[in-house]
Design an enzyme around this catalytic site. Structure first.
Site, PDB file in Angstrom:
ATOM      1  N   ARG A  33       0.688  -1.247  -0.100  1.00  0.00           N
ATOM      2  CA  ARG A  33      -0.180   0.385   0.177  1.00  0.00           C
ATOM      3  C   ARG A  33       0.811   1.039   0.245  1.00  0.00           C
ATOM      4  NH1 ARG A  33      -5.169  -1.047   3.557  1.00  0.00           N
ATOM      5  NH2 ARG A  33      -5.731  -2.682   2.718  1.00  0.00           N
ATOM      6  N   GLU A 177     -14.842 -15.543  11.711  1.00  0.00           N
ATOM      7  CA  GLU A 177     -14.669 -15.855  10.700  1.00  0.00           C
ATOM      8  C   GLU A 177     -14.511 -16.578   9.186  1.00  0.00           C
ATOM      9  OE1 GLU A 177     -12.994 -12.538   7.219  1.00  0.00           O
ATOM     10  OE2 GLU A 177     -12.454 -12.152   9.054  1.00  0.00           O
ATOM     11  N   LYS A 219     -18.321 -13.647  10.976  1.00  0.00           N
ATOM     12  CA  LYS A 219     -18.605 -12.330   9.478  1.00  0.00           C
ATOM     13  C   LYS A 219     -18.761 -13.112   8.108  1.00  0.00           C
ATOM     14  CE  LYS A 219     -15.525 -10.252   7.298  1.00  0.00           C
ATOM     15  NZ  LYS A 219     -13.728  -8.998   7.219  1.00  0.00           N
TER      16      LYS A 219
END
Length: 245
Positions: A33, A177, A219
């Protein structure tokens, strides 16, 4: 473990109009990033980037919790406040990613198992002392030719349940999740089938490990958002009834 405290934190994390910010990028991910804007991935640059996010005025109006990385939960703002304190001052609940990533599953080509159970109890104790109030663990289920196998689904479900039980024993709300990847040439009906199998396995494992559903968050994948109403009904049932639902 205080069930009332866990449930209170869980409810705050899903407060209407708010969401959870995932700021738990690994060193490799955040490096990509920063490189995209020609910024070197030094510890100071990573710290400054995250401080920008965590100290944004009014963030608490829209963010209920932030998932931190091991490096991040130990960092501070320029004025000397821990990131945990900076978040709490905005009414945001600090959390922590605790899994060690999805790795190739031995003898099961194309499938993965999430690692990180070794030493987890001790790590959770430290993270709780550092101020974390919830944790996250992600399992990955891939759909392909002859996969996922029952072994892969059940092994990941067992790991998620063990993680969740350890979290609650350590006074942390677990985010469970089980992500079924959408990538592939399979039909949406096949995706539905695998996701249902995965969720059934996960909730069977959670019940077996006596995880308190009111004190955890699931999730789900986007395709199962419409099933949330049904999931809420499970909270009102006994573990035996949940498994049969």
């Amino acid at each position: 473990m205080s069930t009332e405290t866990l449930e209170s934190v869980a409810r705050k994390l899903v407060a209407p109009g708010k969401g959870i910010l995932a700021a738990d990028e690994s060193s490799g991910t955040i490096e990509k990033r920063l490189k995209s804007i020609n910024v070197p991935s030094t510890e100071e640059n990573r710290r400054a980037y995250r401080e920008l996010l965590f100290t944004t005025a009014g963030a608490g109006e829209f963010i209920s919790g932030v998932i931190l990385f091991d490096e991040t939960i130990r960092q501070k703002t320029r004025d000397g406040r821990s990131f945990v304190k900076a978040l709490e001052e905005q009414g945001i609940i600090p959390g922590i990613k605790v899994d060690k990533g999805a790795k190739a599953m031995a003898n099961f080509h194309g499938e993965k198992i999430t690692e990180g159970l070794d030493g987890l109890r001790e790590r959770l104790t430290e993270y709780r002392q550092l101020g974390a109030r919830f944790a996250k663990w992600r399992a990955v289920i891939t759909i392909g030719d002859g996969i996922p196998s029952r072994t892969c689904i059940d092994s990941n479900a067992e790991a998620l349940a063990r993680y969740a039980a350890l979290c609650q024993a350590g006074d942390l709300v677990p985010i469970v999740e089980p992500e079924v990847l959408m990538d592939g040439t399979h039909t949406i009906e096949r995706y539905f089938e695998v996701t249902e199998q995965t969720l059934r396995s996960v909730f069977n494992a959670l019940a077996a490990h006596r995880v308190v559903l009111e004190g955890m968050l699931l999730k789900p994948t986007w395709f199962f958002q419409e099933k949330i109403a049904h999931s809420k009904l499970l909270y009102r049932k006994s573990p035996k009834q949940r498994c049969a639902a």
